[in-house]
Design a protein around this motif. Structure first.
Motif, PDB file in Angstrom:
ATOM      1  N   GLN A   1       8.586  27.930 -16.124  1.00 57.73           N
ATOM      2  CA  GLN A   1       6.945  28.447 -15.789  1.00 57.73           C
ATOM      3  C   GLN A   1       7.894  29.960 -15.744  1.00 57.73           C
ATOM      4  N   GLY A   2       7.121  30.424 -16.588  1.00 60.93           N
ATOM      5  CA  GLY A   2       7.413  31.789 -16.914  1.00 60.93           C
ATOM      6  C   GLY A   2       8.757  31.693 -16.914  1.00 60.93           C
ATOM      7  N   GLU A   3       9.750  32.854 -16.647  1.00 57.40           N
ATOM      8  CA  GLU A   3      10.901  33.252 -16.720  1.00 57.40           C
ATOM      9  C   GLU A   3      11.806  31.831 -16.301  1.00 57.40           C
ATOM     10  N   ARG A   4      11.433  31.653 -15.925  1.00 50.67           N
ATOM     11  CA  ARG A   4      12.027  30.042 -14.843  1.00 50.67           C
ATOM     12  C   ARG A   4      12.268  29.089 -15.741  1.00 50.67           C
ATOM     13  N   GLN A   5      13.577  28.669 -15.632  1.00 56.44           N
ATOM     14  CA  GLN A   5      13.622  27.188 -16.618  1.00 56.44           C
ATOM     15  C   GLN A   5      14.667  26.079 -15.775  1.00 56.44           C
ATOM     16  N   LEU A   6      14.271  25.011 -16.082  1.00 56.99           N
ATOM     17  CA  LEU A   6      15.381  24.046 -15.072  1.00 56.99           C
ATOM     18  C   LEU A   6      15.640  23.055 -16.363  1.00 56.99           C
ATOM     19  N   ALA A   7      16.849  22.374 -16.021  1.00 57.43           N
ATOM     20  CA  ALA A   7      17.386  21.293 -17.098  1.00 57.43           C
ATOM     21  C   ALA A   7      17.840  20.421 -15.713  1.00 57.43           C
ATOM     22  N   LEU A   8      17.246  18.877 -15.731  1.00 60.68           N
ATOM     23  CA  LEU A   8      17.361  18.545 -14.269  1.00 60.68           C
ATOM     24  C   LEU A   8      17.913  16.779 -15.484  1.00 60.68           C
ATOM     25  N   ASP A   9      19.057  16.518 -14.743  1.00 62.11           N
ATOM     26  CA  ASP A   9      19.438  15.387 -14.825  1.00 62.11           C
ATOM     27  C   ASP A   9      18.681  14.101 -13.713  1.00 62.11           C
ATOM     28  N   VAL A  10      18.065  13.862 -13.127  1.00 62.17           N
ATOM     29  CA  VAL A  10      16.956  12.927 -12.755  1.00 62.17           C
ATOM     30  C   VAL A  10      17.724  11.908 -12.908  1.00 62.17           C
ATOM     31  N   PRO A  11      17.266  11.100 -11.316  1.00 64.07           N
ATOM     32  CA  PRO A  11      18.359  10.273 -10.504  1.00 64.07           C
ATOM     33  C   PRO A  11      17.405   8.600 -10.739  1.00 64.07           C
ATOM     34  N   GLY A  12      17.103   7.538 -11.581  1.00 65.18           N
ATOM     35  CA  GLY A  12      16.568   6.360 -11.824  1.00 65.18           C
ATOM     36  C   GLY A  12      17.524   5.354 -11.845  1.00 65.18           C
ATOM     37  N   SER A  13      16.759   4.146 -11.911  1.00 64.73           N
ATOM     38  CA  SER A  13      17.409   2.889 -12.344  1.00 64.73           C
ATOM     39  C   SER A  13      17.465   2.139 -13.227  1.00 64.73           C
ATOM     40  N   LEU A  14      15.905   2.851 -13.927  1.00 61.43           N
ATOM     41  CA  LEU A  14      15.899   2.178 -15.685  1.00 61.43           C
ATOM     42  C   LEU A  14      15.895   3.104 -17.278  1.00 61.43           C
ATOM     43  N   THR A  15      16.377   3.042 -18.361  1.00 60.65           N
ATOM     44  CA  THR A  15      17.106   4.170 -18.972  1.00 60.65           C
ATOM     45  C   THR A  15      16.408   3.389 -20.188  1.00 60.65           C
ATOM     46  N   LEU A  16      15.407   4.438 -20.690  1.00 61.12           N
ATOM     47  CA  LEU A  16      14.834   3.767 -22.318  1.00 61.12           C
ATOM     48  C   LEU A  16      15.376   4.989 -23.272  1.00 61.12           C
ATOM     49  N   ASP A  17      15.385   4.231 -24.269  1.00 60.15           N
ATOM     50  CA  ASP A  17      15.532   5.307 -25.366  1.00 60.15           C
ATOM     51  C   ASP A  17      14.028   5.141 -26.292  1.00 60.15           C
ATOM     52  N   SER A  18      13.222   5.686 -25.785  1.00 68.60           N
ATOM     53  CA  SER A  18      11.735   5.565 -26.596  1.00 68.60           C
ATOM     54  C   SER A  18      10.653   6.233 -25.782  1.00 68.60           C
ATOM     55  N   GLY A  19      10.279   7.112 -25.798  1.00 68.94           N
ATOM     56  CA  GLY A  19       9.024   7.384 -25.392  1.00 68.94           C
ATOM     57  C   GLY A  19       8.178   6.913 -24.900  1.00 68.94           C
ATOM     58  N   ALA A  20       6.951   6.128 -26.272  1.00 72.61           N
ATOM     59  CA  ALA A  20       6.136   4.822 -25.895  1.00 72.61           C
ATOM     60  C   ALA A  20       6.205   4.052 -24.486  1.00 72.61           C
TER      61      ALA A  20
END
Length: 298
Positions: A209-228
């Motif tokens: 957002q503008g000059e502000r940047q973030l990179a988050l290791d978000v929580p969750g119980s399901l991991t996938l390798d496909s954007g679809a």
């Protein structure tokens, strides 16, 4: 000395491209034993060894490298001649092998291939969906399709899309009983559908957002390798997904998905087709590039 046949020379080129007798045999539609016999017979005729063979790899000898370097322009010219002299009752022929992400293949299926296959039914298209970036020359591909910023610098790139926007999405049912998301940090209180990169690492969701940047290791119980698949899982109410907008478009159109954090966006340069600038462009690839330019007006 007996003059090598066209098929023998094509066999040498294909094995050199594929670096594998098995893959080359598949491309040529031959049995592996038949291809191996063809190469051995040619080596006997020429009185030289063209390939180093081990149980794990195939590589050109120095003599084989010299032959390929001199032979490729001649084979390419012959392909051009044969295609140029065909009359109106014949179609250009050949096989086009492309390594691409599933998003890129989806784009081709929707916008490029209907026109191309109708115009050139004699050309076979071999699309290989690969998440990881591969060496297309070493792996025997004519071209690759990836995010523009991931295209190797020594390749020729043809844009297939404009900037590719990433969106944060979830289903209305999931959000109905969850805290609101007004800032990326709010995602730390949610079930997120995490993305595993081809190398095995988990992708950190990126926001700007503008000059502000973030990179988050978000929580969750399901991991996938496909954007679809991530978009589908989000539409099914399994959590929040962070995907290229193209993956989420159907869910957004049908209101199975809604976006969040629209003021925190990041965009890729887009998707590009790329190929080696150091090799003669196959006739089928040239026609494919022409179709892309005509269809997308690149």
């Amino acid at each position: 000395m007996k003059r090598p046949s066209w098929n023998e020379l094509l066999a040498v080129k294909t094995v050199a491209d594929q670096r594998s007798f098995r893959r080359a045999a598949d491309v040529l539609g031959l049995k592996r034993s038949t291809l191996s016999h063809t190469i051995k017979a040619l080596e006997t005729t020429l009185g030289v060894r063209l390939f180093h063979r081990t149980t794990r790899s195939v590589a050109l000898t120095e003599t084989g490298e010299r032959l390929i370097k001199r032979m490729l322009p001649l084979l390419a010219q012959m392909d051009d001649v044969l295609n140029d002299v065909t009359d109106s009752d014949h179609q250009p022929y050949g096989t086009l092998r492309i390594s691409a992400s599933d998003a890129a293949i989806s784009l081709l299926l929707e916008r490029i291939l209907p026109t191309f296959t109708q115009q050139y039914p004699g050309i076979e298209i071999d699309l290989v969906a690969q998440g990881q970036l591969v060496d297309i020359v070493e792996q025997g591909f004519d071209a690759g399709i990836r995010l523009s910023e991931d295209v190797p610098k020594d390749m020729v790139a043809i844009s297939l899309s404009g900037p590719l926007r990433f969106v944060t999405v979830a289903s209305p049912d999931y959000l109905a009983s969850r805290p609101p998301v007004t800032h990326p940090q709010d995602l730390m209180q949610h079930l997120c559908l995490r993305h595993r990169l081809p190398g095995g690492k988990r992708y950190h969701w990126e926001y700007q957002q503008g000059e502000r940047q973030l990179a988050l290791d978000v929580p969750g119980s399901l991991t996938l390798d496909s954007g679809a698949l991530m978009a589908e899982a989000a539409a099914a109410g399994l959590g929040v997904a962070y995907v290229p907008e193209r993956y989420a478009q159907h869910g957004l159109n049908t209101q199975r998905l809604v976006t969040m954090l629209d003021d925190w966006t990041i965009a890729s340069q887009g998707i590009a087709l790329y190929f080696s600038q150091n090799r003669h462009m196959p006739f089928a690839l040239r026609l494919f590039v022409d179709t892309i330019k005509a269809t997308l007006r690149v």
